[in-house]
Scaffold this motif. Structure first.
Motif, PDB file in Angstrom:
ATOM      1  N   ASN A  37     -13.169  13.154  10.788  1.00 14.84           N
ATOM      2  CA  ASN A  37     -12.738  13.168  12.184  1.00 14.84           C
ATOM      3  C   ASN A  37     -13.964  12.989  13.059  1.00 14.84           C
ATOM      4  O   ASN A  37     -14.882  13.811  13.029  1.00 14.84           O
ATOM      5  CB  ASN A  37     -12.036  14.492  12.514  1.00 14.84           C
ATOM      6  CG  ASN A  37     -10.736  14.650  11.750  1.00 14.84           C
ATOM      7  OD1 ASN A  37     -10.053  13.673  11.471  1.00 14.84           O
ATOM      8  ND2 ASN A  37     -10.394  15.881  11.408  1.00 14.84           N
ATOM      9  N   ILE A  38     -13.981  11.897  13.819  1.00 10.87           N
ATOM     10  CA  ILE A  38     -15.128  11.573  14.655  1.00 10.87           C
ATOM     11  C   ILE A  38     -14.691  11.612  16.118  1.00 10.87           C
ATOM     12  O   ILE A  38     -13.733  10.950  16.502  1.00 10.87           O
ATOM     13  CB  ILE A  38     -15.687  10.177  14.308  1.00 10.87           C
ATOM     14  CG1 ILE A  38     -16.129  10.136  12.838  1.00 10.87           C
ATOM     15  CG2 ILE A  38     -16.863   9.829  15.216  1.00 10.87           C
ATOM     16  CD1 ILE A  38     -16.608   8.775  12.396  1.00 10.87           C
ATOM     17  N   ASP A  39     -15.391  12.410  16.918  1.00 13.27           N
ATOM     18  CA  ASP A  39     -15.165  12.450  18.362  1.00 13.27           C
ATOM     19  C   ASP A  39     -16.097  11.432  19.017  1.00 13.27           C
ATOM     20  O   ASP A  39     -17.318  11.634  19.082  1.00 13.27           O
ATOM     21  CB  ASP A  39     -15.437  13.848  18.910  1.00 13.27           C
ATOM     22  CG  ASP A  39     -14.445  14.864  18.350  1.00 13.27           C
ATOM     23  OD1 ASP A  39     -13.341  14.453  17.986  1.00 13.27           O
ATOM     24  OD2 ASP A  39     -14.805  16.061  18.261  1.00 13.27           O
ATOM     25  N   ALA A  40     -15.527  10.326  19.467  1.00 10.40           N
ATOM     26  CA  ALA A  40     -16.320   9.242  20.063  1.00 10.40           C
ATOM     27  C   ALA A  40     -15.895   9.027  21.504  1.00 10.40           C
ATOM     28  O   ALA A  40     -14.702   8.989  21.814  1.00 10.40           O
ATOM     29  CB  ALA A  40     -16.156   7.948  19.259  1.00 10.40           C
ATOM     30  N   LEU A  41     -16.862   8.908  22.386  1.00 10.36           N
ATOM     31  CA  LEU A  41     -16.603   8.659  23.794  1.00 10.36           C
ATOM     32  C   LEU A  41     -16.591   7.155  24.045  1.00 10.36           C
ATOM     33  O   LEU A  41     -17.431   6.426  23.515  1.00 10.36           O
ATOM     34  CB  LEU A  41     -17.670   9.327  24.657  1.00 10.36           C
ATOM     35  CG  LEU A  41     -17.791  10.853  24.508  1.00 10.36           C
ATOM     36  CD1 LEU A  41     -18.915  11.375  25.384  1.00 10.36           C
ATOM     37  CD2 LEU A  41     -16.479  11.535  24.859  1.00 10.36           C
TER      38      LEU A  41
END
Length: 201
Positions: free
Chosen positions: A103-107
């Motif tokens: 799970n990657i939190d990317a802006l």
């Protein structure tokens, strides 16, 4: 005869005077085994008793003189796999290929596909009276009513057509040219016919 005895006696005495006894070797070994103290930062400082370094002031430490035997390591030993021969204390593992759920939190910014966007240029100059498109990149279909525009150029072209129909109805070439001008300005055939029937631009 006496001279021979004296010479032999002197020779034997000289030989024994140059030979060292086992005690002498033991004393030499004891001197070699004496403690030696040196400075950790300045190894050229050597003393026979504890003290401090005259250069940096650190305490002298005892120098280890006991030599240990070093086993020669062969090439076949060095090239052994790490799971058979430990070269260091760093833990090792084998490479494995597998799928992992990450799970990657990317802006980022969500934008429209520019390949699906098009630009429609107006054929006439004027001002927009009413706009039926509410927001940018709104999906539209062919023939959809987008806006109402007021164009003095378009009004003048319609008035010319109406003037020819009223005052020179037999001049078909001029009338046809006026109609083609309206078509080039963006009017459809039905709109041109509506202007001719109503008599108003």
């Amino acid at each position: 005869m006496n001279n021979y005895l004296i010479i032999i006696t002197l020779f034997i005495a000289a030989v024994f005077s140059h030979c060292k006894s086992p005690g002498d070797h033991a004393g030499h070994d004891m001197e070699a085994a004496a403690d030696i103290y040196t400075c950790p930062m300045h190894p050229e400082i050597i003393r026979d008793k504890p003290g401090s370094c005259p250069i940096c002031g650190m305490d002298l430490v005892k120098k280890e003189t006991d030599s240990k035997s070093i086993n020669v390591v062969g090439l076949e030993t060095l090239v052994q796999p790490t799971n058979e021969f430990v070269l260091s204390t760093i833990p090792v593992t084998t490479v494995q290929k597998r799928e992992e759920q990450l799970n990657i939190d990317a802006l980022g910014t969500i934008t429209y596909d520019t390949r699906q966007a098009g630009i429609i240029s107006s054929r006439i100059a004027g001002r927009i009276e009413k706009l039926y498109v509410r927001f940018r990149y709104q999906k539209i279909s062919r023939g959809q009513h987008l806006l109402d525009i007021y164009s003095p150029e378009l009004v003048t072209a319609q008035q010319n057509l109406l003037f020819l129909l009223k005052n020179d109805a037999e001049n078909s070439s001029f009338i046809q040219s006026a109609k083609e001008r309206l078509l080039l300005l963006g009017l459809t055939n039905s709109q041109v016919q509506q202007v001719m029937r109503s008599g108003k631009p």
